[in-house]
Enzyme design. Structure first.
Site, PDB file in Angstrom:
ATOM      1  N   ARG A   1      32.874  71.588  52.500  1.00  0.00           N
ATOM      2  CA  ARG A   1      33.342  72.322  51.323  1.00  0.00           C
ATOM      3  C   ARG A   1      34.822  72.079  51.049  1.00  0.00           C
ATOM      4  NH1 ARG A   1      35.776  77.394  50.557  1.00  0.00           N
ATOM      5  NH2 ARG A   1      35.566  77.946  52.758  1.00  0.00           N
TER       6      ARG A   1
ATOM      7  N   HIS B   1      37.441  76.213  60.009  1.00  0.00           N
ATOM      8  CA  HIS B   1      38.767  76.310  59.407  1.00  0.00           C
ATOM      9  C   HIS B   1      39.767  75.789  60.437  1.00  0.00           C
ATOM     10  CE1 HIS B   1      42.347  77.777  57.439  1.00  0.00           C
ATOM     11  NE2 HIS B   1      41.613  78.106  56.386  1.00  0.00           N
TER      12      HIS B   1
ATOM     13  N   GLN C   1      41.570  85.141  52.320  1.00  0.00           N
ATOM     14  CA  GLN C   1      43.015  85.136  52.101  1.00  0.00           C
ATOM     15  C   GLN C   1      43.400  84.121  51.039  1.00  0.00           C
ATOM     16  OE1 GLN C   1      44.704  84.131  55.872  1.00  0.00           O
ATOM     17  NE2 GLN C   1      44.225  86.093  56.820  1.00  0.00           N
TER      18      GLN C   1
ATOM     19  N   GLU D   1      46.143  73.210  47.797  1.00  0.00           N
ATOM     20  CA  GLU D   1      45.519  73.353  49.110  1.00  0.00           C
ATOM     21  C   GLU D   1      44.911  72.024  49.521  1.00  0.00           C
ATOM     22  OE1 GLU D   1      42.796  76.626  49.263  1.00  0.00           O
ATOM     23  OE2 GLU D   1      44.336  78.144  48.907  1.00  0.00           O
TER      24      GLU D   1
ATOM     25  N   GLU E   1      27.243  81.759  49.686  1.00  0.00           N
ATOM     26  CA  GLU E   1      27.189  81.058  50.970  1.00  0.00           C
ATOM     27  C   GLU E   1      25.768  80.962  51.523  1.00  0.00           C
ATOM     28  OE1 GLU E   1      29.526  81.021  55.303  1.00  0.00           O
ATOM     29  OE2 GLU E   1      29.852  82.671  53.893  1.00  0.00           O
TER      30      GLU E   1
ATOM     31  N   HIS F   1      34.118  78.972  60.109  1.00  0.00           N
ATOM     32  CA  HIS F   1      34.601  79.702  58.942  1.00  0.00           C
ATOM     33  C   HIS F   1      33.558  79.826  57.838  1.00  0.00           C
ATOM     34  CE1 HIS F   1      37.426  81.257  56.040  1.00  0.00           C
ATOM     35  NE2 HIS F   1      37.283  80.218  55.238  1.00  0.00           N
TER      36      HIS F   1
ATOM     37  N   ARG G   1      39.431  69.747  55.113  1.00  0.00           N
ATOM     38  CA  ARG G   1      39.333  70.576  56.317  1.00  0.00           C
ATOM     39  C   ARG G   1      38.674  69.874  57.495  1.00  0.00           C
ATOM     40  NH1 ARG G   1      37.697  76.523  53.824  1.00  0.00           N
ATOM     41  NH2 ARG G   1      39.807  77.082  53.151  1.00  0.00           N
TER      42      ARG G   1
END
Length: 513
Positions: free
Chosen positions: A363, A224, A47, A107, A352, A328, A269
């Site tokens: 990450r 996530h 997304q 972000e 990945e 995630h 994150r």
């Protein structure tokens, strides 16, 4: 059936698709093999956006943000290559028809708005564009083989020369002069609750390990922070929502992130995931609040998220959205250098499935899609440059020797022991009687189970060995961070499993003594 080619690419996500496209443009014959469809895998699920420096002046800032998120475990050369080449790679997607929003977005972990989006379905747009480009090469040097499950690699003289597949039409053997490029994604399906697609069973890592290639840093699994969990399914709420101003509230209605990081909801994150887990434990619930943005605006800005949540009775921008961390992205993978080479000649990896050294211990948001482009292209070019003159049959690498009995129960055990917060006692207990049975049937479902069984054991052993807290690996019994950052490297030497810890900057061949 047998196919001969210059390069075999396994996996059709962003890394594999762009690698195959690069090799075709170099004039090579390519076989692109996918376990499901060409557009399967994790890329089309993304997304959020794709990160790249806004301009040459942003390269140093992007590198610093990446290294800060990676908690000292990033490989400097990988970061340098990435920030120098990512912008051109993203512009190449524009040439393929991806219509990014004109303004870059912000972000978590980024200090500048350098994230490119196509609404909240960026991965799908990229996947569609790459798929169109690949189909244009079919019959002109590209053979796309879908529903092909890679059973084992083939080796001759210590070099990977091809692979064997299970297909609906029967066994398939592919011989490749340039070797094999793995782009098979991660192993999120090892956990009971994950945003990873069903295909994420770690097949490429297991293939590489059994053939003798080194895996690196499997203990680093990224959660996530903001997933909506219904049953055993996790529905992602993109990080871009917090970039637009969404706030996190605990059950008392308190905005709590100030207690954990000065960047608040835009912290990296690992920080946000642990903060949410702690607040859920303390108060019982955490919600993502987009109400100040309004339902109409939220639905227009995040149509994919809104459509996903509506059947759950949640209206984005009108309701508080209950969130929790969910697996995630698997940060570790097949150890590679900046050319995509593994420690095994003839075997390359990107995306990945690989541990390129870019992500370190955690990450940075939206670096994954652009990493797939940069290192997928590099791996393809290197494989072609290192091609051998003649095809070789090779011998099959060891097939899986164990099944994963009682998959659901073992997933729960691993999820409890190797989650957001870990403890040595729980990791050791999870390893006891891990559940390996003596045989496996030669079908994809059984092979996937065997691959997950192998990776589960390796992950637990790596997490137990790392007696510190760093990035996405946090141990309550070892809260301090080692002064010297070390990678965890694991490999099969043909007789036994080996594991070692090596400093950042250690040459790939020195990592497997």
């Amino acid at each position: 059936m047998r196919l001969d080619t210059d390069l075999l690419v396994i996996g059709g996500g962003v890394a594999g698709a762009y690698a195959a496209l690069t090799a075709c443009r170099e004039g090579a014959n390519v076989v692109l093999a996918c376990k499901t469809s060409l557009r399967g895998g994790a890329t089309r699920w993304a997304q959020g956006g794709i990160a790249a420096p806004l301009d040459p002046g942003d390269e140093a800032n992007h590198a610093l943000d990446t290294q800060r998120a990676g908690r000292g475990l990033c490989e400097p050369q990988a970061v340098d290559v990435f920030v120098r080449e990512a912008r051109a790679a993203v512009e190449a997607l524009v040439d393929l028809g991806v219509a990014f929003d004109p303004q870059g977005a912000l972000e978590g972990g980024h200090r500048r708005p350098r994230i490119r989006h196509t609404g909240d379905a960026t991965g799908d747009a990229i996947s569609r564009a790459l798929s169109r480009a690949l189909h244009a090469w079919e019959g002109r040097g590209l053979h796309i083989k879908t529903r092909a499950f890679a059973r084992n690699l083939r080796l001759a003289g210590g070099r990977v020369v091809g692979a064997d597949f299970l297909t609906p039409e029967g066994p398939l053997r592919v011989r490749a002069r340039g070797g094999v490029l793995l782009a098979t994604g991660g192993f999120g399906q090892l956990y009971p609750v994950t945003t990873a697609p069903p295909e994420g069973t770690g097949d490429g890592l297991a293939l590489a390990y059994r053939a003798g290639a080194a895996l690196r840093d499997l203990e680093f699994v990224q959660f996530h922070p903001t997933a909506v969990v219904a049953g055993k399914r996790a529905y992602l709420v993109t990080e871009a929502a917090r970039g637009e101003g969404a706030q996190l509230l605990n059950a008392r209605g308190e905005r709590f992130m100030a207690r954990y990081d000065s960047a608040l909801e835009l912290a990296p994150r690992d920080v946000v995931a642990r903060a949410i887990a702690a607040e859920i434990a303390a108060t019982g619930r955490v919600d993502l609040d987009l109400r100040p943005l309004g339902a109409e605006w939220a639905a227009r800005r995040f149509p994919t998220v809104a459509a996903t949540l509506r059947p759950l009775g949640l209206e984005l921008g009108r309701d508080l959205i209950p969130v929790q961390p969910a697996v995630h992205y698997t940060v570790g993978g097949v150890q590679t250098d900046v050319q995509g080479r593994s420690t095994l000649p003839g075997l390359y990896a990107a995306g990945e499935v690989a541990s390129s050294g870019l992500h370190g211990a955690n990450r940075l948001a939206s670096n994954s899609l652009s990493e797939g482009l940069v290192f997928g292209a590099r791996a393809a070019r290197t494989a072609l440059a290192e091609s051998v003159l003649a095809f070789a049959e090779g011998d099959p690498s060891p097939a899986p020797g164990a099944d994963w009995a009682g998959v659901p129960a073992l997933r729960e055990r691993l999820g409890a022991a190797a989650g957001v917060q870990r403890h040595g006692t729980e990791l050791r207990a999870a390893l006891e009687g891990w559940g390996l049975a003596p045989a496996v049937q030669p079908d994809p479902a059984a092979l996937e189970a065997a691959n997950l069984a192998l990776l589960g054991e390796l992950l637990l052993r790596a997490a137990l060995e790392r007696s510190e807290s760093r990035g996405s690996h946090s141990r309550s019994d070892c809260p301090a961070q080692w002064q010297t950052p070390l990678h965890t490297v694991q490999w099969w030497d043909g007789r036994e499993a080996r594991q070692a810890q090596v400093p950042v900057g250690t040459h790939m061949l020195e990592s497997t003594p």
